[in-house]
Write an enzyme that holds these catalytic residues in place. Structure first.
Site, PDB file in Angstrom:
ATOM      1  N   ASP A  74      -2.531   2.592  -6.279  1.00 39.78           N
ATOM      2  CA  ASP A  74      -1.502   2.634  -5.237  1.00 39.78           C
ATOM      3  C   ASP A  74      -1.448   1.362  -4.386  1.00 39.78           C
ATOM      4  OD1 ASP A  74      -3.886   3.009  -3.941  1.00 39.78           O
ATOM      5  OD2 ASP A  74      -3.247   4.747  -2.770  1.00 39.78           O
ATOM      6  N   GLU A  75      -2.021   0.266  -4.875  1.00 37.05           N
ATOM      7  CA  GLU A  75      -2.004  -0.982  -4.113  1.00 37.05           C
ATOM      8  C   GLU A  75      -1.662  -2.154  -5.026  1.00 37.05           C
ATOM      9  OE1 GLU A  75      -5.178  -1.491  -1.106  1.00 37.05           O
ATOM     10  OE2 GLU A  75      -5.920   0.433  -1.802  1.00 37.05           O
ATOM     11  N   ASP A 130       0.864  -1.187   0.000  1.00 34.66           N
ATOM     12  CA  ASP A 130       0.000   0.000   0.000  1.00 34.66           C
ATOM     13  C   ASP A 130       0.899   1.234   0.000  1.00 34.66           C
ATOM     14  OD1 ASP A 130      -1.873   1.955   0.390  1.00 34.66           O
ATOM     15  OD2 ASP A 130      -2.844   1.012   2.103  1.00 34.66           O
TER      16      ASP A 130
END
Length: 399
Positions: A104-105, A9
């Site tokens: 973003d993961e 993350d």
């Protein structure tokens, strides 16, 4: 204990990218906005801004009150996607990149020494060094490991920024005792209410729940899957089928009058129907949702013949807004949404003897819509429009 999944993350990703590219922003509170004016709100914030209480959804005006020194930059989603792909390339050198879960993961598969705690810790340390060396010191991430993707994802959000945590049957549910039920991904306030009605008020009770009971609470097999994953079972992500096309939009203040919101809603119809045609699909159900400030919202759904033409859906859209008008006239609207459902493939659509259409043949209106798609693809979105509308892009539409 063997771990199967590593979840990455990125920390304040959008703001971190901007800080990396502009050294003058480093160490300073920064908000990323969806619109380039003072009427918008933050779609992301740096950790320096979060320390003052600025978070996703905070209005620009409130952010300035909370943090007078805050800087703002308009979101640049295409830029963030490019950084996303660079991060993915780096991570994939160290372990098998299973899925890019969002901008973003990331989800990776652990094997060999990395399936043990110390091996995973060493792997994450090397990944962090590589990202910092190749993309910049501002790009940091938190990592979580677990026996399945759900526990790994939850673990990845326990220690921010730059953290590393793990969840397994040895530290569950105690490691999550400080969280509320709606802190878990997939537990909305509505689902929290259902769980409370069933006597489940904390995470320990949820983990102890009989998975078959969870299926009844969720009214879906997803409830059983969710609880079994909390209990440590390795259940793969269910494959999904496209259930609909559409979009919801939280309205900026200048679009909250019904007259302006209606034009934004027309724009959403054009976008949804263009995607429908792009995938060779038709829809047989159309919905409009309108959220009104300080009172219950309004929504309607109508059935239609399987179709994919923008003009046809705009006519239905107009009829629904006429129905809504006495209820929303003069009110302040907060969000709107349109949705196309009952999705099928154009190639599977039956012919129509009354209209003379053959199997899988487009109507004249559908051919006209496809021609508009062609021109917009060649000369730019919005070159041809189906009447007046008001584009209301968020950060996903920006570059």
């Amino acid at each position: 204990m063997n771990y199967r999944v590593l979840y990455i993350d990125m920390n304040s990703f959008f703001a971190s990218v901007e800080q990396q590219l502009d050294p003058g922003l480093r160490g300073r509170p920064l908000g990323i906005t969806a619109m380039e004016n003072d009427k918008g709100s933050c779609v992301a914030a740096s950790y320096e801004a979060k320390a003052y209480g600025v978070k996703t959804g905070t209005s620009v005006r409130e952010a300035r009150q909370l943090c007078p020194d805050i800087q703002f930059r308009p979101s640049r989603h295409r830029l963030y996607v490019r950084f996303n792909l660079k991060v993915a390339e780096i991570l994939d050198r160290f372990a098998e990149l299973d899925k890019i879960r969002s901008v973003d993961e990331f989800q990776l598969i652990l094997s060999g020494d990395a399936a043990e705690l110390e091996g995973a810790r060493d792997l994450v340390t090397r990944m962090k060094r590589a990202v910092a060396a190749e993309l910049g010191e501002c790009l940091r991430f938190s990592a979580g490991i677990g026996p399945n993707h759900l526990l790994a994802k939850i673990a990845g959000k326990l220690q921010k920024p730059d953290g590393f945590r793990w969840l397994n049957d040895e530290n569950m549910p105690g490691a999550l005792a400080h969280l509320d039920l709606d802190d878990l991904p997939g537990i909305s306030k509505g689902m929290g209410g259902r769980l409370a009605a069933a006597g489940v008020n904390d995470i320990a009770s949820l983990v102890a729940l009989d998975p078959r009971h969870a299926r009844r609470i969720w009214n879906s097999v997803e409830g059983e899957r969710f609880v079994r994953m909390l209990q440590g079972m390795d259940i793969p992500l269910a494959s999904t089928k496209r259930g609909g096309f559409g979009n919801s939009k939280v309205l900026a203040p200048e679009f909250r009058k019904p007259e302006e919101a209606y034009l934004v809603s027309r724009w959403l119809v054009e976008k949804a129907t263009a995607r429908l045609r792009q995938e060779g699909s038709t829809a047989g159900r159309f919905s409009v949702q309108i959220s009104v400030m300080d009172q219950q919202g309004w929504s309607r759904t109508v059935k239609t013949s399987a179709r994919q033409d923008t003009l046809g859906f705009l006519r239905i859209h107009r009829a629904l807004w006429r129905e809504a008008w006495p209820y929303i006239k003069g009110k302040t609207l907060m969000s709107i949404g349109v949705q196309l459902n009952d999705i099928g493939l154009l190639q599977d659509r039956s012919g129509d003897l009354l209209s003379g259409l053959k199997v899988a043949e487009r109507s004249s209106s559908e051919r006209a819509s496809a021609a508009v798609d062609f021109l917009n693809a060649r000369f730019g979105d919005g070159t041809i429009r189906f009447g007046d509308n008001r584009p209301h892009p968020g950060f996903f539409e920006r570059g």
